[in-house]
Motif scaffolding. Structure first.
Motif, PDB file in Angstrom:
ATOM      1  N   GLU A 315      50.603  -6.988 -18.432  1.00 22.28           N
ATOM      2  CA  GLU A 315      49.064  -5.784 -18.284  1.00 22.28           C
ATOM      3  C   GLU A 315      48.839  -5.314 -19.372  1.00 22.28           C
ATOM      4  O   GLU A 315      49.411  -5.237 -20.662  1.00 22.28           O
ATOM      5  N   VAL A 316      47.749  -5.445 -19.576  1.00 20.80           N
ATOM      6  CA  VAL A 316      46.777  -5.352 -21.085  1.00 20.80           C
ATOM      7  C   VAL A 316      45.850  -3.965 -20.469  1.00 20.80           C
ATOM      8  O   VAL A 316      45.137  -3.852 -20.010  1.00 20.80           O
ATOM      9  N   GLN A 317      46.462  -2.901 -20.911  1.00 18.23           N
ATOM     10  CA  GLN A 317      45.850  -1.837 -20.857  1.00 18.23           C
ATOM     11  C   GLN A 317      44.445  -1.250 -22.045  1.00 18.23           C
ATOM     12  O   GLN A 317      45.094  -1.549 -23.475  1.00 18.23           O
ATOM     13  N   ALA A 318      43.591  -0.570 -22.073  1.00 19.18           N
ATOM     14  CA  ALA A 318      42.456  -0.091 -23.092  1.00 19.18           C
ATOM     15  C   ALA A 318      42.297   1.091 -22.674  1.00 19.18           C
ATOM     16  O   ALA A 318      41.984   1.072 -21.506  1.00 19.18           O
ATOM     17  N   LEU A 319      42.305   1.922 -24.010  1.00 21.32           N
ATOM     18  CA  LEU A 319      41.372   3.086 -23.248  1.00 21.32           C
ATOM     19  C   LEU A 319      40.705   3.213 -24.310  1.00 21.32           C
ATOM     20  O   LEU A 319      40.716   3.468 -25.456  1.00 21.32           O
ATOM     21  N   VAL A 320      39.153   3.352 -24.321  1.00 24.13           N
ATOM     22  CA  VAL A 320      37.685   3.378 -25.451  1.00 24.13           C
ATOM     23  C   VAL A 320      37.045   5.419 -25.253  1.00 24.13           C
ATOM     24  O   VAL A 320      36.795   5.163 -23.713  1.00 24.13           O
ATOM     25  N   SER A 321      37.393   5.532 -26.096  1.00 25.12           N
ATOM     26  CA  SER A 321      36.982   7.143 -25.922  1.00 25.12           C
ATOM     27  C   SER A 321      35.991   7.312 -27.114  1.00 25.12           C
ATOM     28  O   SER A 321      36.488   6.938 -28.029  1.00 25.12           O
ATOM     29  N   THR A 322      35.552   9.083 -26.598  1.00 21.66           N
ATOM     30  CA  THR A 322      34.521   9.689 -28.082  1.00 21.66           C
ATOM     31  C   THR A 322      35.560  10.065 -28.962  1.00 21.66           C
ATOM     32  O   THR A 322      36.230  10.599 -29.035  1.00 21.66           O
ATOM     33  N   GLY A 323      35.213   9.477 -30.497  1.00 21.97           N
ATOM     34  CA  GLY A 323      36.506   9.695 -31.885  1.00 21.97           C
ATOM     35  C   GLY A 323      35.354  10.542 -32.422  1.00 21.97           C
ATOM     36  O   GLY A 323      34.890  11.325 -31.662  1.00 21.97           O
ATOM     37  N   SER A 354      28.779  -2.133 -27.848  1.00 20.38           N
ATOM     38  CA  SER A 354      29.666  -1.958 -28.711  1.00 20.38           C
ATOM     39  C   SER A 354      30.094  -0.574 -29.138  1.00 20.38           C
ATOM     40  O   SER A 354      30.337   0.447 -27.952  1.00 20.38           O
ATOM     41  N   ALA A 355      31.341  -0.277 -29.875  1.00 17.85           N
ATOM     42  CA  ALA A 355      32.469   0.749 -29.552  1.00 17.85           C
ATOM     43  C   ALA A 355      32.309   1.501 -31.155  1.00 17.85           C
ATOM     44  O   ALA A 355      33.395   1.730 -31.308  1.00 17.85           O
ATOM     45  N   VAL A 356      31.412   1.516 -31.614  1.00 20.93           N
ATOM     46  CA  VAL A 356      31.323   1.963 -32.725  1.00 20.93           C
ATOM     47  C   VAL A 356      31.466   3.434 -33.183  1.00 20.93           C
ATOM     48  O   VAL A 356      30.530   3.808 -32.242  1.00 20.93           O
ATOM     49  N   GLY A 357      31.880   4.009 -33.405  1.00 14.01           N
ATOM     50  CA  GLY A 357      32.285   5.952 -33.171  1.00 14.01           C
ATOM     51  C   GLY A 357      33.575   6.077 -32.122  1.00 14.01           C
ATOM     52  O   GLY A 357      33.967   7.257 -31.906  1.00 14.01           O
ATOM     53  N   GLU A 358      33.254   4.795 -31.089  1.00 10.61           N
ATOM     54  CA  GLU A 358      34.347   5.074 -30.738  1.00 10.61           C
ATOM     55  C   GLU A 358      35.650   4.728 -30.984  1.00 10.61           C
ATOM     56  O   GLU A 358      36.283   3.851 -31.590  1.00 10.61           O
ATOM     57  N   VAL A 360      39.733   3.380 -30.266  1.00 11.42           N
ATOM     58  CA  VAL A 360      39.737   1.995 -29.229  1.00 11.42           C
ATOM     59  C   VAL A 360      41.669   2.010 -29.051  1.00 11.42           C
ATOM     60  O   VAL A 360      42.196   1.720 -29.774  1.00 11.42           O
ATOM     61  N   PHE A 361      41.966   2.018 -27.566  1.00 12.18           N
ATOM     62  CA  PHE A 361      43.685   2.319 -28.116  1.00 12.18           C
ATOM     63  C   PHE A 361      44.089   0.713 -26.920  1.00 12.18           C
ATOM     64  O   PHE A 361      43.328   1.393 -26.273  1.00 12.18           O
ATOM     65  N   VAL A 362      44.885   0.358 -27.680  1.00 11.80           N
ATOM     66  CA  VAL A 362      44.950  -1.019 -26.800  1.00 11.80           C
ATOM     67  C   VAL A 362      47.026  -1.587 -26.611  1.00 11.80           C
ATOM     68  O   VAL A 362      47.457  -1.155 -27.935  1.00 11.80           O
ATOM     69  N   ASN A 363      47.159  -1.582 -25.179  1.00  7.42           N
ATOM     70  CA  ASN A 363      48.585  -1.679 -25.145  1.00  7.42           C
ATOM     71  C   ASN A 363      49.253  -2.855 -24.349  1.00  7.42           C
ATOM     72  O   ASN A 363      48.182  -2.556 -23.409  1.00  7.42           O
ATOM     73  N   ILE A 364      50.275  -2.989 -24.794  1.00  9.83           N
ATOM     74  CA  ILE A 364      50.760  -4.360 -23.450  1.00  9.83           C
ATOM     75  C   ILE A 364      52.013  -3.927 -23.160  1.00  9.83           C
ATOM     76  O   ILE A 364      53.007  -3.349 -23.369  1.00  9.83           O
ATOM     77  N   ALA A 365      51.659  -3.200 -21.876  1.00  7.15           N
ATOM     78  CA  ALA A 365      52.286  -2.623 -20.797  1.00  7.15           C
ATOM     79  C   ALA A 365      53.955  -3.308 -20.536  1.00  7.15           C
ATOM     80  O   ALA A 365      54.515  -4.795 -20.692  1.00  7.15           O
ATOM     81  N   GLY A 366      55.178  -1.638 -21.062  1.00  5.40           N
ATOM     82  CA  GLY A 366      56.523  -2.707 -20.596  1.00  5.40           C
ATOM     83  C   GLY A 366      57.288  -3.005 -22.281  1.00  5.40           C
ATOM     84  O   GLY A 366      57.978  -3.782 -22.343  1.00  5.40           O
ATOM     85  N   GLY A 367      56.340  -3.055 -23.329  1.00  7.10           N
ATOM     86  CA  GLY A 367      56.756  -3.501 -24.933  1.00  7.10           C
ATOM     87  C   GLY A 367      56.945  -4.463 -24.979  1.00  7.10           C
ATOM     88  O   GLY A 367      57.889  -4.894 -25.818  1.00  7.10           O
ATOM     89  N   LEU A 368      56.640  -5.255 -23.673  1.00  6.54           N
ATOM     90  CA  LEU A 368      56.467  -6.594 -24.981  1.00  6.54           C
ATOM     91  C   LEU A 368      55.116  -6.854 -25.555  1.00  6.54           C
ATOM     92  O   LEU A 368      53.960  -5.929 -25.764  1.00  6.54           O
ATOM     93  N   THR A 369      55.840  -7.490 -27.063  1.00  5.73           N
ATOM     94  CA  THR A 369      54.896  -8.540 -27.514  1.00  5.73           C
ATOM     95  C   THR A 369      53.926  -9.773 -27.068  1.00  5.73           C
ATOM     96  O   THR A 369      54.481 -10.524 -27.396  1.00  5.73           O
ATOM     97  N   VAL A 370      52.715  -9.996 -27.447  1.00  5.39           N
ATOM     98  CA  VAL A 370      52.210 -10.868 -27.053  1.00  5.39           C
ATOM     99  C   VAL A 370      51.281 -11.707 -28.884  1.00  5.39           C
ATOM    100  O   VAL A 370      50.707 -10.474 -28.873  1.00  5.39           O
ATOM    101  N   SER A 371      51.686 -12.735 -28.511  1.00  8.86           N
ATOM    102  CA  SER A 371      51.320 -13.079 -29.559  1.00  8.86           C
ATOM    103  C   SER A 371      50.003 -14.247 -30.398  1.00  8.86           C
ATOM    104  O   SER A 371      49.882 -14.757 -30.838  1.00  8.86           O
ATOM    105  N   GLU A 372      50.440 -15.005 -28.659  1.00 14.48           N
ATOM    106  CA  GLU A 372      49.418 -16.506 -28.974  1.00 14.48           C
ATOM    107  C   GLU A 372      47.546 -16.346 -28.859  1.00 14.48           C
ATOM    108  O   GLU A 372      47.284 -14.856 -27.820  1.00 14.48           O
ATOM    109  N   PRO A 373      47.399 -16.991 -28.490  1.00 13.85           N
ATOM    110  CA  PRO A 373      45.369 -16.738 -28.515  1.00 13.85           C
ATOM    111  C   PRO A 373      44.701 -16.963 -27.322  1.00 13.85           C
ATOM    112  O   PRO A 373      43.693 -16.027 -27.294  1.00 13.85           O
ATOM    113  N   ALA A 374      45.558 -16.822 -26.871  1.00 17.84           N
ATOM    114  CA  ALA A 374      45.204 -17.108 -25.112  1.00 17.84           C
ATOM    115  C   ALA A 374      44.967 -15.806 -24.321  1.00 17.84           C
ATOM    116  O   ALA A 374      44.297 -15.400 -23.398  1.00 17.84           O
ATOM    117  N   ALA A 375      46.219 -14.707 -24.958  1.00 18.43           N
ATOM    118  CA  ALA A 375      45.906 -12.598 -25.370  1.00 18.43           C
ATOM    119  C   ALA A 375      44.234 -13.258 -25.112  1.00 18.43           C
ATOM    120  O   ALA A 375      44.148 -11.644 -24.559  1.00 18.43           O
TER     121      ALA A 375
END
Length: 462
Positions: A315-323, A354-358, A360-375
């Motif tokens: 699971e890829v989680q993202a949270l965009v909130s007002t800065g 556009s996310a200017v001024g926002e 942005v937090f992105v997290n891979i749930a479970g503590g896994l690290t994904v490095s491949e471009p297909a992500a």
């Protein structure tokens, strides 16, 4: 007048790690290349015993043989007792191989090796566990918690390399575990434990012992603050396999990842779960990583990743909130921070989001690290979902590389990814158009090929 006594030859020399120059004493600056703090103490082979005798090898050298005359020998691998661990090793423990296992303190390296030692000892013969960090009573106490039982494991609380090799000669074990290589010292050198010279000397001597006796050896290695293996880089070149133990302290999931393997696939990983009874293998990591996913929340996307030869759904989680401040924050956990900045720029330039001024937090749930471009497509889908405050339809999985032009490029092993998604009940996969044309999907899983980021976001909104 009596003849002055000759000075005994020095048993050690100092070698520059930059240019290889040798000196009889330590210099803060190399006299040849001028580099600072690069002189490392090493055994002086010119004044000491011959190299073959010193490493315990026969003096007679083997003559060169024609390639066509060499008969291939099928070596039977030893099972560690863990299917996940055997997968990372390439199918089991190769006799005569040297494996380096690194990880942060307390991650579970000693626990995993003690459990594996018990299973190898029960199936293949005695195991010698040499520890320079714990006493035999401490190892015994941990073994009782793990349920080791009466397996023929010999415990040796020793840091002297020569004594460890003497015990190997006496016991003739089926497996040797040295915990850790940074605490092992050789009497040939006078430097402190953990120094570059000591680590290189110990690793080389153990390598020669492993090859001569066809003995598999596991070395536990410390890591630096940056997460890389401590000691000289040559340590990773000497060994046959380098494994990293990864995981968050506050998560029960542990991942063993192969970054070098002469006998198997690189980037292969095994997934374990830390419990009160020790480490337990996870046969279906995808179900574990998706078990607590809230599908109805915007900003959540399911990515079909491949690590080594294994497909993983995460699971890829993202949270965009007002800065709240003048400079927007960009925080990434489990993916590269620079890759996140690139994908945000592509979203703004090519998709009009556009996310200017926002923040942005992105997290891979479970503590896994994904490095491949297909992500890339999974990250883009999660960010767009949070930015628009629209959830992605349940049963949808994505994968694909995103280029700077906004195009969605093909990813390797597409059919393997789609098959894993279908087995877990996903009914639709948004994939690169090139992969959709070449992939035969199961009947229960529909493919939606996309050629650009705009097209992918439109498909996810359907």
């Amino acid at each position: 007048m009596p003849k002055p006594m000759s000075k005994p030859a020095a048993q050690t020399a100092y070698v520059c790690g930059s240019c290889g120059a040798r000196a009889g004493k330590w210099h803060g600056r190399c006299p040849d290349c001028g580099a600072w703090n690069v002189m490392v103490e090493e055994p002086d082979h010119t004044s000491g015993p011959a190299g073959a005798a010193r490493f315990g090898l026969p003096a007679a050298a083997e003559t060169a043989r024609l390639y066509a005359e060499v008969d291939p020998v099928a070596t039977e691998r030893l099972s560690s007792g863990f299917a996940e661990f055997d997968r990372v090793l390439g199918g089991g423990i190769v006799p005569g191989s040297v494996v380096l296992l690194g990880g942060e303190p307390g991650i579970g390296k000693s626990t995993l090796l003690l459990q594996a030692a018990a299973r190898v000892a029960a199936a293949s013969g005695p195991v010698l566990y040499a520890s320079g960090e714990e006493s035999a009573y401490q190892i015994k106490d941990r073994g009782q918690r793990l349920g080791v039982g009466q397996a023929p494991i010999y415990l040796l609380a020793e840091t002297c390399l020569e004594r460890i090799l003497d015990e190997v000669e006496r016991l003739r074990p089926a497996l040797l575990i040295v915990d850790s290589i940074q605490t092992t010292v050789s009497t040939v050198l006078q430097s402190a434990p953990g120094s570059i010279g000591q680590v290189r000397e110990a690793a080389t001597r153990l390598l020669f012992a492993a090859k001569q006796r066809n003995l598999p050896v596991f070395l536990v290695g410390h890591v630096t603050r940056e997460g890389s293996l401590a000691g000289p880089k040559v340590l990773e070149h000497v060994v046959d396999t380098v494994l990293y133990f990864e995981g968050e302290r506050h998560h029960s999931q542990r991942v063993v990842r192969a970054v070098k393997n002469r006998f198997g696939a690189v980037s292969e990983l095994g997934v374990f779960e830390m419990t009160g009874a020790g480490l337990l293998p996870v046969p279906s990591p995808s179900r574990l990583f998706l078990s607590e996913r809230a599908a109805s929340v915007p900003g959540s996307a399911v990515l079909c990743a491949v690590e080594g030869s294994r497909p993983l759904l995460v699971e890829v989680q993202a949270l965009v909130s007002t800065g709240a401040y003048g400079t927007a924050r960009r925080t990434a956990s489990g993916i590269d921070h620079n890759r996140l900045s690139l994908l945000l720029a592509v979203l703004e330039k090519r998709a009009g989001l556009s996310a200017v001024g926002e923040d942005v937090f992105v997290n891979i749930a479970g503590g896994l690290t994904v490095s491949e471009p297909a992500a890339d497509l999974g990250v883009v889908a999660a960010i767009a979902s949070s930015l628009r405050d629209r959830r992605i339809a349940e049963g949808t999985a994505v994968f694909g590389e995103v280029g700077l032009g906004g195009e969605v490029r093909s990813a390797g092993r597409a059919e393997l990814r789609v098959r894993e998604a279908a087995q877990l009940g996903f009914t639709r996969c948004v994939v690169p158009a090139g992969d959709a044309a070449r992939t035969t999907a199961p009947p229960e899983c529909a493919l939606r090929g996309v050629g650009s980021v705009e097209e992918a976001l439109a498909a996810l909104a359907e």
